[in-house]
Design a protein around this motif. Structure first.
Motif, short mmCIF file in Angstrom:
data_model
loop_
_atom_site.label_atom_id
_atom_site.label_comp_id
_atom_site.label_asym_id
_atom_site.label_seq_id
_atom_site.Cartn_x
_atom_site.Cartn_y
_atom_site.Cartn_z
N ASP A 11 7.61 -12.12 -4.47
CA ASP A 11 7.27 -10.91 -3.70
C ASP A 11 5.77 -10.89 -3.42
O ASP A 11 4.94 -11.36 -4.20
CB ASP A 11 7.66 -9.66 -4.47
CG ASP A 11 9.16 -9.52 -4.61
OD1 ASP A 11 9.89 -10.09 -3.75
OD2 ASP A 11 9.62 -8.86 -5.58
N GLU A 12 5.46 -10.33 -2.25
CA GLU A 12 4.06 -10.18 -1.90
C GLU A 12 3.42 -9.05 -2.74
O GLU A 12 4.11 -8.10 -3.13
CB GLU A 12 3.95 -9.84 -0.41
CG GLU A 12 4.36 -10.97 0.50
CD GLU A 12 3.36 -12.10 0.48
OE1 GLU A 12 2.19 -11.84 0.16
OE2 GLU A 12 3.76 -13.25 0.80
N PRO A 13 2.12 -9.12 -3.00
CA PRO A 13 1.45 -8.01 -3.72
C PRO A 13 1.59 -6.71 -2.93
O PRO A 13 1.49 -6.71 -1.70
CB PRO A 13 0.00 -8.46 -3.80
CG PRO A 13 0.05 -9.95 -3.64
CD PRO A 13 1.21 -10.23 -2.75
N SER A 14 1.86 -5.64 -3.63
CA SER A 14 2.07 -4.34 -2.97
C SER A 14 0.79 -3.50 -3.02
O SER A 14 -0.10 -3.71 -3.84
CB SER A 14 3.23 -3.60 -3.64
OG SER A 14 2.98 -3.41 -5.02
N VAL A 15 0.76 -2.50 -2.13
CA VAL A 15 -0.35 -1.54 -2.05
C VAL A 15 0.17 -0.18 -2.53
O VAL A 15 1.25 0.26 -2.10
CB VAL A 15 -0.89 -1.44 -0.62
CG1 VAL A 15 -1.99 -0.40 -0.52
CG2 VAL A 15 -1.40 -2.81 -0.17
N HIS A 16 -0.57 0.46 -3.40
CA HIS A 16 -0.16 1.75 -3.98
C HIS A 16 -1.17 2.82 -3.60
O HIS A 16 -2.38 2.58 -3.58
CB HIS A 16 -0.05 1.64 -5.51
CG HIS A 16 0.98 0.63 -5.97
ND1 HIS A 16 2.26 0.97 -6.31
CD2 HIS A 16 0.88 -0.71 -6.15
CE1 HIS A 16 2.92 -0.11 -6.69
NE2 HIS A 16 2.08 -1.16 -6.60
N TRP A 17 -0.70 3.99 -3.34
CA TRP A 17 -1.56 5.16 -3.26
C TRP A 17 -0.74 6.39 -3.59
O TRP A 17 0.49 6.36 -3.59
CB TRP A 17 -2.27 5.27 -1.92
CG TRP A 17 -1.43 5.69 -0.75
CD1 TRP A 17 -1.14 6.96 -0.37
CD2 TRP A 17 -0.81 4.82 0.18
NE1 TRP A 17 -0.37 6.94 0.73
CE2 TRP A 17 -0.15 5.63 1.12
CE3 TRP A 17 -0.76 3.42 0.32
CZ2 TRP A 17 0.56 5.10 2.17
CZ3 TRP A 17 -0.06 2.93 1.36
CH2 TRP A 17 0.61 3.74 2.29
N THR A 18 -1.48 7.48 -3.89
CA THR A 18 -0.84 8.70 -4.39
C THR A 18 -1.03 9.82 -3.40
O THR A 18 -2.13 10.05 -2.87
CB THR A 18 -1.43 9.11 -5.75
OG1 THR A 18 -1.27 8.02 -6.68
CG2 THR A 18 -0.74 10.34 -6.30
N LEU A 19 0.09 10.52 -3.18
CA LEU A 19 0.07 11.73 -2.34
C LEU A 19 0.32 12.94 -3.23
O LEU A 19 1.10 12.86 -4.19
CB LEU A 19 1.15 11.64 -1.26
CG LEU A 19 1.06 10.46 -0.27
CD1 LEU A 19 2.27 10.49 0.66
CD2 LEU A 19 -0.22 10.51 0.53
N ARG A 20 -0.34 14.09 -2.92
CA ARG A 20 -0.14 15.30 -3.70
C ARG A 20 0.39 16.39 -2.77
O ARG A 20 -0.16 16.64 -1.71
CB ARG A 20 -1.43 15.78 -4.35
CG ARG A 20 -1.89 14.87 -5.48
CD ARG A 20 -3.12 15.45 -6.17
NE ARG A 20 -3.54 14.60 -7.28
CZ ARG A 20 -3.05 14.67 -8.52
NH1 ARG A 20 -2.12 15.57 -8.80
NH2 ARG A 20 -3.50 13.86 -9.46
N GLY A 21 1.47 17.01 -3.27
CA GLY A 21 2.01 18.12 -2.51
C GLY A 21 1.20 19.39 -2.72
O GLY A 21 0.26 19.44 -3.52
N GLY A 22 1.56 20.43 -1.99
CA GLY A 22 0.84 21.69 -2.11
C GLY A 22 0.98 22.30 -3.48
O GLY A 22 0.11 23.08 -3.91
N ASP A 23 2.04 21.97 -4.20
CA ASP A 23 2.25 22.50 -5.54
C ASP A 23 1.66 21.59 -6.60
O ASP A 23 1.93 21.74 -7.79
CB ASP A 23 3.74 22.71 -5.80
CG ASP A 23 4.53 21.42 -5.62
OD1 ASP A 23 3.94 20.39 -5.20
OD2 ASP A 23 5.77 21.42 -5.85
#
Length: 456
Positions: A118-130
């Motif tokens: 598998d190719e290396p993956s990219v991660h990031w974090t999203l935050r909801g309004g809560d």
């Protein structure tokens, strides 16, 4: 046009046409690939927009936006990317569809030495309004890339296969068209082998084929003219032969016949004068018998040299001549032979040359049957066929021909029969009268009646 130039021009034109078709297919394939790339780009932009909408979204909006993300991932129009969304506990909220079972392209690329990691993956974090965290993982979809490459390879192979098939088909059609006169030429050659010089070789579109056809046609015309000239010469020779026979018959009748008649009369007078002297009476009686025997031999020779014709006959009386010929063989002393005649009405309206030829054929067939085949019965058939030809047959119950058929080529008068039939435009065949046992002989000749009537 020369054949090489004709073939080359045809192949060039067909190749150019097929190249244009292949170019059109390639352009269509390129347009389809561009459209797929554009769709993938649009879906990627929509995905990024939907992911951006998750950041800071109210808690009640997050499920709807997650469904929108999943809908984009499930559309199948995403290209080259694999996306997974997880919550804080690691549960999957949305993801790209998994490949259904093992893929051909993965196996193919593995065989060819491609990496399956598998190719290396990219991660990031999203935050909801809560304040809820949503982890986004995005990586290159190697299977999608492989599938695209494999599809392009198959498309190329299909185009090459279609192009090669069209090239072969076009070449076959071109060669067949250029060489199509060969069938007619071979047909004409087969006819020439059987002495059918009326056939003509067709002309084609190449100089070489036309030269061959013209040469064969010229040869056929020359052979036909030579054959007709030879047939006419043979017919004239047979006519001269009949005239010579008639002349010999007249000479024998007028000269030798009169001498024999005088000798027989003198011998009869001498026999009467020496009555009472046993020795002289026996000699005189034997002299009378020898004169009678010589007269019979001369009469038989006259009959064979010249059949009984009258100067007033408008046509050759073939039926009467054949009946007299059959009677002479039936009543022959020593070894009589049963002769059967099967004659139809066609025998009564034949021109003189053909009638005399049929008489001579019958005469020769009876002679061969008696002297060489030891036959005891012979059947002569003369009939008009449905195709307008005249069929003559002589069937005997003798020993038949040798296995190698040499009698039909050498000796026994059969060569003369073949020449006589050929001179009148007929065909002659020697067959066993009984195919099962091989015994007996069937001599069959067929004459074109139209030509025979034209001679009259």
């Amino acid at each position: 046009m020369r054949m090489s130039r004709l073939l080359l021009s045809r192949i060039v034109v067909l190749s150019a046409a097929m190249l244009l078709v292949a170019l059109a297919l390639a352009v269509w394939q390129a347009r389809r690939d561009v459209e797929h790339e554009a769709q993938g780009a649009r879906q990627t932009a929509r995905l990024l927009d939907a992911l951006g909408g998750l950041h800071g979204a109210p808690a009640d909006e997050i499920p709807r936006r997650l469904r929108a993300v999943q809908s984009i991932l499930d559309s199948g129009e995403m290209r080259h990317l694999r996306v997974i969304l997880r919550d804080e506990a690691g549960a999957v909220l949305a993801h790209s569809p998994d490949a259904a079972g093992p893929r051909l392209q993965a196996w193919l690329f593995a065989v060819l030495g491609g990496s399956a990691d598998d190719e290396p993956s990219v991660h990031w974090t999203l935050r909801g309004g809560d304040g809820r965290r949503i982890e986004v993982e995005m990586a290159v979809d190697r299977a999608s890339e492989q599938q695209e490459a494999l599809d392009a390879l198959f498309d190329l192979l299909a185009i090459l296969l279609a192009f090669g098939t069209l090239v072969v088909l076009a070449s076959v059609l071109t060669v067949r068209q250029v060489l199509s006169p060969l069938h007619g030429i071979l047909h004409a050659i087969e006819g020439y082998r059987s002495q059918d010089y009326a056939r003509r070789a067709p002309r084609g579109r190449s100089e070489e084929m036309n030269a061959i056809a013209d040469g064969l046609n010229h040869l056929a015309q020359a052979l036909a003219a030579a054959q007709e000239a030879r047939r006419g010469l043979s017919a004239r020779l047979l006519t001269l032969q009949e005239a010579e026979r008639a002349h010999l018959a007249r000479e024998l009748h007028d000269e030798f016949g009169q001498v024999l008649t005088a000798m027989r009369a003198d011998a009869t007078w001498l026999a009467r004068r020496v009555r009472g002297d046993a020795t002289l009476e026996a000699v005189a009686g034997e002299l009378v018998r020898q004169c009678e025997r010589a007269s019979l031999e001369v009469r038989d020779l006259l009959r064979r040299l010249r059949p009984a014709l009258h100067e007033t006959d408008a046509q050759v009386p073939l039926r009467r001549m054949l009946e007299e010929l059959a009677d002479s063989w039936r009543g022959r002393a020593g070894r009589p032979m049963a002769v059967e005649l099967d004659l139809d009405a066609a025998v009564d309206a034949l021109p003189a040359p053909l009638a005399l030829a049929l008489y001579r054929l019958s005469q020769e067939a009876l002679t061969n049957a008696a002297r060489h085949a030891q036959a005891v019965s012979v059947r002569i058939v003369l009939a008009r066929e449905g195709d307008g030809r005249l069929r003559w047959e002589a069937l005997d119950d003798g020993v038949g021909l040798r296995a190698d058929g040499q009698e039909a080529i050498h000796g026994n008068g059969l060569v003369g029969m073949r020449e006589r039939v050929w001179a009148h435009g007929g065909e002659l065949a020697f067959l066993p009268a009984d195919p099962d046992t091989g015994r007996g002989l069937r001599i069959r000749a067929c004459f074109p009646l139209a030509e025979a009537v034209a001679e009259e």
